[in-house]
Design a protein around this motif. Sequence first.
Motif, PDB file in Angstrom:
ATOM      1  N   ASN A 130       1.119  -1.191  -0.253  1.00  0.00           N
ATOM      2  CA  ASN A 130      -0.329  -0.204   0.137  1.00  0.00           C
ATOM      3  C   ASN A 130       0.565   1.346  -0.243  1.00  0.00           C
ATOM      4  OD1 ASN A 130      -2.770  -0.953  -0.168  1.00  0.00           O
ATOM      5  ND2 ASN A 130      -2.820  -2.350   2.215  1.00  0.00           N
ATOM      6  N   ASP A 131       2.237   1.021  -0.434  1.00  0.00           N
ATOM      7  CA  ASP A 131       3.086   1.536  -0.744  1.00  0.00           C
ATOM      8  C   ASP A 131       3.179   2.042  -2.169  1.00  0.00           C
ATOM      9  OD1 ASP A 131       5.302   3.871  -0.879  1.00  0.00           O
ATOM     10  OD2 ASP A 131       5.614   4.137   1.012  1.00  0.00           O
ATOM     11  N   ASP A 132       2.701   3.752  -2.428  1.00  0.00           N
ATOM     12  CA  ASP A 132       2.994   2.667  -4.144  1.00  0.00           C
ATOM     13  C   ASP A 132       4.424   3.684  -4.263  1.00  0.00           C
ATOM     14  OD1 ASP A 132       0.693   3.430  -4.342  1.00  0.00           O
ATOM     15  OD2 ASP A 132      -0.534   5.365  -4.715  1.00  0.00           O
ATOM     16  N   ARG A 133       5.408   3.863  -3.365  1.00  0.00           N
ATOM     17  CA  ARG A 133       7.040   4.317  -3.804  1.00  0.00           C
ATOM     18  C   ARG A 133       7.377   2.435  -4.334  1.00  0.00           C
ATOM     19  NH1 ARG A 133       7.412   8.865   0.699  1.00  0.00           N
ATOM     20  NH2 ARG A 133       5.735   7.309   1.410  1.00  0.00           N
ATOM     21  N   TRP A 134       7.003   2.167  -3.012  1.00  0.00           N
ATOM     22  CA  TRP A 134       7.204   0.803  -2.858  1.00  0.00           C
ATOM     23  C   TRP A 134       7.349  -0.213  -3.933  1.00  0.00           C
ATOM     24  CZ3 TRP A 134       5.727  -4.459  -2.995  1.00  0.00           C
ATOM     25  CH2 TRP A 134       6.841  -5.176  -2.523  1.00  0.00           C
ATOM     26  N   LEU A 157       8.936   0.711  -7.067  1.00  0.00           N
ATOM     27  CA  LEU A 157      10.585  -0.322  -7.078  1.00  0.00           C
ATOM     28  C   LEU A 157      10.326  -1.519  -7.176  1.00  0.00           C
ATOM     29  CD1 LEU A 157      11.660   2.434  -4.514  1.00  0.00           C
ATOM     30  CD2 LEU A 157      12.665   1.990  -6.167  1.00  0.00           C
ATOM     31  N   HIS A 158       9.436  -2.134  -6.408  1.00  0.00           N
ATOM     32  CA  HIS A 158       9.718  -3.524  -6.164  1.00  0.00           C
ATOM     33  C   HIS A 158       8.592  -4.232  -7.261  1.00  0.00           C
ATOM     34  CE1 HIS A 158      11.670  -1.774  -2.835  1.00  0.00           C
ATOM     35  NE2 HIS A 158      12.264  -2.275  -2.772  1.00  0.00           N
ATOM     36  N   LEU A 159       7.907  -4.125  -7.995  1.00  0.00           N
ATOM     37  CA  LEU A 159       6.866  -4.769  -8.731  1.00  0.00           C
ATOM     38  C   LEU A 159       6.886  -4.328  -9.674  1.00  0.00           C
ATOM     39  CD1 LEU A 159       4.102  -4.859  -6.061  1.00  0.00           C
ATOM     40  CD2 LEU A 159       5.709  -6.564  -6.757  1.00  0.00           C
ATOM     41  N   PRO A 160       6.141  -4.835 -11.161  1.00  0.00           N
ATOM     42  CA  PRO A 160       6.038  -4.385 -12.668  1.00  0.00           C
ATOM     43  C   PRO A 160       5.270  -3.796 -12.794  1.00  0.00           C
ATOM     44  CG  PRO A 160       6.278  -7.204 -12.693  1.00  0.00           C
ATOM     45  CD  PRO A 160       6.201  -6.635 -11.270  1.00  0.00           C
ATOM     46  N   PRO A 161       5.917  -2.549 -13.156  1.00  0.00           N
ATOM     47  CA  PRO A 161       4.563  -1.766 -13.316  1.00  0.00           C
ATOM     48  C   PRO A 161       3.078  -2.016 -13.857  1.00  0.00           C
ATOM     49  CG  PRO A 161       6.923  -0.830 -15.154  1.00  0.00           C
ATOM     50  CD  PRO A 161       6.643  -2.054 -13.840  1.00  0.00           C
ATOM     51  N   LEU A 185      10.516   7.267 -10.233  1.00  0.00           N
ATOM     52  CA  LEU A 185      10.087   5.868 -10.467  1.00  0.00           C
ATOM     53  C   LEU A 185       8.888   5.615 -11.137  1.00  0.00           C
ATOM     54  CD1 LEU A 185       9.519   5.211  -7.018  1.00  0.00           C
ATOM     55  CD2 LEU A 185      11.758   5.572  -7.526  1.00  0.00           C
ATOM     56  N   ALA A 186       8.132   6.356 -12.354  1.00  0.00           N
ATOM     57  CA  ALA A 186       7.077   5.425 -12.951  1.00  0.00           C
ATOM     58  C   ALA A 186       8.238   5.341 -14.291  1.00  0.00           C
ATOM     59  CB  ALA A 186       6.406   6.704 -13.935  1.00  0.00           C
ATOM     60  N   ARG A 187       8.007   3.584 -14.912  1.00  0.00           N
ATOM     61  CA  ARG A 187       8.348   2.719 -16.284  1.00  0.00           C
ATOM     62  C   ARG A 187       7.250   2.523 -17.242  1.00  0.00           C
ATOM     63  NH1 ARG A 187      10.224  -0.129 -11.842  1.00  0.00           N
ATOM     64  NH2 ARG A 187       9.794  -1.975 -12.962  1.00  0.00           N
ATOM     65  N   THR A 188       7.932   2.999 -18.254  1.00  0.00           N
ATOM     66  CA  THR A 188       6.308   1.952 -19.405  1.00  0.00           C
ATOM     67  C   THR A 188       6.246   0.074 -18.893  1.00  0.00           C
ATOM     68  OG1 THR A 188       7.928   3.570 -21.082  1.00  0.00           O
ATOM     69  CG2 THR A 188       6.134   1.110 -21.519  1.00  0.00           C
TER      70      THR A 188
END
Length: 343
Positions: A262-266, A269-273, A299-302
Amino acid sequence: MTVAPDSLAAALTATSVAVAAAVLLSALWDRGAGARRVAGRAATALLCLLTAVAAAGIWVNRQVDTWTNWSALLGRNPADAAAPAAGPGGGRVVTLTVAGAASGLTLHVAAYLPAAYDRQPTERFPVVEALHGYPGSPAAWLNRLAAARHLDQEISAGRMAPTVVLFPPQTPSPLLDTECTNLVHGPQAETFLTVDVPAAAAAQLRVRTDRAGWGLIGYSAGGYCATNLALRHPDRYAAAASLSGYADPGITVGDGSEHTLNDDRWRLLHLPPPAVALYLSSGRADRKAHHDAETLRCLARTPLAVTTAYVDGGGHSMSVWEATEDPAFDWLSGWLGRPVPAT
């Protein structure tokens, strides 16, 4: 006619009583002698304190619409307030009762229906869930932020497709902040918003049921809710707009997920976008919201798409959210599908 706790009449009445209490304190300060004088001073001073606190509370409530009627103040559903009527020729606001089979919550949800909803009875419409802040209630969207008027304006101008907008509560109790999560041993707000509300809308309204037809928007805590729910449920929502939202819930969920899932930064950083689009807006002077929006953008990635829009100055306030809701709704409409023929 009963005076509502968020009305101007209630605020002015409470202020008048507080002023009267102060005048009474001044008039009685030197009356009596000995213990009688001390008791009189203490009683009138306490009266001054209580009336001042009540007046301040009513003025704050008028801004955030946490309690819109006296039954809500006594602990009933904070969404029980009657929805304001729409303007001539515009959309209308109705109230749905959502009996949540999945969450176990039964709450009222206000729904804005665009004028095209009645003019085009063979079409199903895209949907946006609009989430409120904490403290607050769905009534703040309809009253303080005048969402129905803004939606009428944007749709009439062609900047937004005709869209159904739902205003669900993110908590069953005004004093309990869920941040739209499933609290351990508490309300299952996430399930209510992502499962029960869409199911009720599909059953009671002519709305699209595919993810391309569903989006989220929210301010303050509701902004966090919008981005977090979109990232957690990309199969349900195509896009989300956050007005001064945050990257984490700032509460204890009960399972430690406030630091992970429930932390959007985490998550980024740790899960596929996920393949969703986010619109992150705030005042530049709103340090926490602005910092978190910039962090998520970096932090955003395609295939995650992030758009940011900032207001010069501006704090964490209703005036900022009202100024930014039009472009946010327009942006959302651009990412969502348009009305489609009903089958």
